[in-house]
Design a protein around this motif. Structure first.
Motif, PDB file in Angstrom:
ATOM      1  N   UNK A   1     -31.751  50.615  54.193  1.00 39.52           N
ATOM      2  CA  UNK A   1     -30.290  50.776  54.248  1.00 39.52           C
ATOM      3  C   UNK A   1     -29.615  50.090  53.066  1.00 39.52           C
ATOM      4  N   UNK A   2     -30.126  48.902  52.701  1.00 38.47           N
ATOM      5  CA  UNK A   2     -29.559  48.186  51.551  1.00 38.47           C
ATOM      6  C   UNK A   2     -29.751  48.968  50.264  1.00 38.47           C
ATOM      7  N   UNK A   3     -30.955  49.576  50.109  1.00 40.00           N
ATOM      8  CA  UNK A   3     -31.206  50.369  48.893  1.00 40.00           C
ATOM      9  C   UNK A   3     -30.303  51.599  48.829  1.00 40.00           C
ATOM     10  N   UNK A   4     -30.124  52.254  49.964  1.00 40.14           N
ATOM     11  CA  UNK A   4     -29.248  53.429  50.014  1.00 40.14           C
ATOM     12  C   UNK A   4     -27.818  53.037  49.661  1.00 40.14           C
ATOM     13  N   UNK A   5     -27.366  51.889  50.208  1.00 45.28           N
ATOM     14  CA  UNK A   5     -26.008  51.429  49.916  1.00 45.28           C
ATOM     15  C   UNK A   5     -25.849  51.099  48.437  1.00 45.28           C
ATOM     16  N   UNK A   6     -26.870  50.468  47.836  1.00 41.89           N
ATOM     17  CA  UNK A   6     -26.814  50.145  46.410  1.00 41.89           C
ATOM     18  C   UNK A   6     -26.730  51.400  45.559  1.00 41.89           C
ATOM     19  N   UNK A   7     -27.524  52.409  45.915  1.00 34.96           N
ATOM     20  CA  UNK A   7     -27.497  53.665  45.164  1.00 34.96           C
ATOM     21  C   UNK A   7     -26.134  54.341  45.296  1.00 34.96           C
ATOM     22  N   UNK A   8     -25.600  54.351  46.538  1.00 32.21           N
ATOM     23  CA  UNK A   8     -24.292  54.974  46.764  1.00 32.21           C
ATOM     24  C   UNK A   8     -23.205  54.261  45.968  1.00 32.21           C
ATOM     25  N   UNK A   9     -23.281  52.911  45.915  1.00 32.66           N
ATOM     26  CA  UNK A   9     -22.303  52.146  45.151  1.00 32.66           C
ATOM     27  C   UNK A   9     -22.403  52.455  43.657  1.00 32.66           C
ATOM     28  N   UNK A  10     -23.651  52.522  43.175  1.00 30.58           N
ATOM     29  CA  UNK A  10     -23.860  52.828  41.760  1.00 30.58           C
ATOM     30  C   UNK A  10     -23.326  54.211  41.400  1.00 30.58           C
ATOM     31  N   UNK A  11     -23.552  55.190  42.283  1.00 37.34           N
ATOM     32  CA  UNK A  11     -23.070  56.550  42.039  1.00 37.34           C
ATOM     33  C   UNK A  11     -21.534  56.573  42.032  1.00 37.34           C
ATOM     34  N   UNK A  12     -20.951  55.857  43.021  1.00 39.97           N
ATOM     35  CA  UNK A  12     -19.498  55.828  43.097  1.00 39.97           C
ATOM     36  C   UNK A  12     -18.886  55.173  41.865  1.00 39.97           C
ATOM     37  N   UNK A  13     -19.506  54.062  41.420  1.00 37.25           N
ATOM     38  CA  UNK A  13     -18.989  53.390  40.226  1.00 37.25           C
ATOM     39  C   UNK A  13     -19.165  54.250  38.998  1.00 37.25           C
TER      40      UNK A  13
END
Length: 371
Positions: A352-364
């Motif tokens: 879940x943490x990795x998915x959240x990090x990827x989603x944050x990176x994509x959003x940024x």
């Protein structure tokens, strides 16, 4: 800083030599073996793991509260000595108790490693040699893990308790090949499993819980190994031979019951020995703890065929006779399942943490492109 510098009381010597008698036995039969034991050997191979990787050593531990258990579990709680302690002193007391407990675990695991190696050397059957070789590696891993926890997270060790040392010495000095099984696999390992389980189920801190849960997954196999090997062998004992082993069990159980008091800790806090003994005898938690510590030993001893009148009387005297009807298989299955469940919980959270990090990176990244 060496281990010697971390001991509360330096040991007389950093090397303990135990003279050993007995024969090294070789078997030239390579195409035979008990299916149950070979299956356990396969499981031992499949379940090997690396303590440096499976355990999250980045987790912080507060030395003043390493386990997060209530102060009521401490024998000094609500005594005249407790009232005199500052909050800092109480933190030191918690640290000392954790150090004492985990130091005995560490010393016991080194003893288990030596006993497992002795079994490889002395047991006559090759299938038992195979499994004992995997257990030797397991015990090395456990000693490594407990040593690392004490050195890096607690910063303090206690020497081996006299009674544990006596039982370990008796086990290793005996020339009969089955005695390392009986002393280590049944008594010391059985008691360790129960002690590990008590702390595993009461600690609120993630690192000690991980350590104990994963170690117990291995120990469940070790006790199963001792049961299989001794149950088969003890069917053929004479009455005299059986009585000798029952006497060993009785003496060992009294030794272990009496060692689980942590008197060394209380003495380090200025409590006179006689008074320390009184506090440990009056502690409701320790009464419960000492009884539950035999929850793995008593049914195992009964299962392997050591259940004579003197042994039964000893267990009645200790107040643990009723544990003989407990389901050892159920306890062992639960130990293994808890480790598997902990893995699933940890890895799901990491995913879940990795998915959240990827989603944050994509959003940024998207926001940057829009700008």
């Amino acid at each position: 800083m060496s281990t010697q510098d971390r001991y509360t009381t330096p040991p007389d010597s950093l090397l303990w030599q135990v003279p050993a008698d007995g024969a090294a036995r070789f078997s030239w039969e390579y195409d035979d073996g008990r299916d149950r034991l070979l299956a356990l050997y396969q499981k031992g191979k499949d379940k090997q793991w690396d303590g440096a990787k499976r355990i999250d050593w980045e987790l912080e531990v507060d030395p003043a509260d390493p386990l997060g258990t209530p102060d009521e579990v401490l024998p000094l709680h609500n005594t005249r000595h407790w009232a005199r302690l500052t909050e800092r002193d109480r933190g030191e007391l918690r640290k000392h108790y954790t150090s004492w407990q985990f130091s005995q675990f560490l010393h016991g695991e080194q003893g288990a490693m030596v006993c497992a190696a002795r079994i490889v050397e002395s047991v006559p059957d090759l299938d038992a040699k195979f499994y004992s070789a995997t257990q030797t590696m397991d015990e090395a891993r456990h000693a490594e893990i407990y040593g690392r926890f004490l050195h890096e997270k607690i910063g303090m060790l206690y020497p081996i308790n006299d009674n544990l040392r006596a039982l370990l010495g008796d086990t290793l000095r005996d020339s009969r090949w089955d005695m390392p099984y009986l002393g280590m696999q049944v008594l010391i390992e059985g008691l360790a499993l129960a002690a590990f389980g008590m702390i595993r189920d009461t600690t609120t801190k993630p690192l000690p819980r991980q350590i104990l849960t994963y170690v117990m997954q291995d120990e469940a196999r070790h006790v199963a190994f001792g049961r299989m090997a001794l149950r088969d062998y003890y069917r053929g004992l004479t009455d005299a031979e059986r009585r000798e082993r029952e006497e060993f069990v009785i003496e060992g159980c009294y030794l272990m019951r009496d060692r689980l008091r942590g008197l060394e800790v209380l003495e380090n806090f200025g409590v006179p020995r006689k008074e320390a003994e009184e506090y440990t005898e009056q502690s409701e938690f320790l009464h419960l703890f000492r009884k539950l510590l035999f929850s793995r030993i008593v049914p195992c001893v009964k299962d392997i065929g050591l259940w004579g009148e003197r042994l039964q009387k000893a267990y009645l005297d200790m107040g643990v006779f009723d544990l003989g009807d407990a389901s050892l298989d159920l306890l062992m299955t639960q130990d293994e399942e808890m480790a598997d469940r902990l893995d699933r919980e940890r890895f799901a959270a990491e995913e879940r943490e990795r998915v959240a990090e990827v989603a944050t990176a994509i959003a940024e990244g998207g926001a940057g492109g829009a700008a």
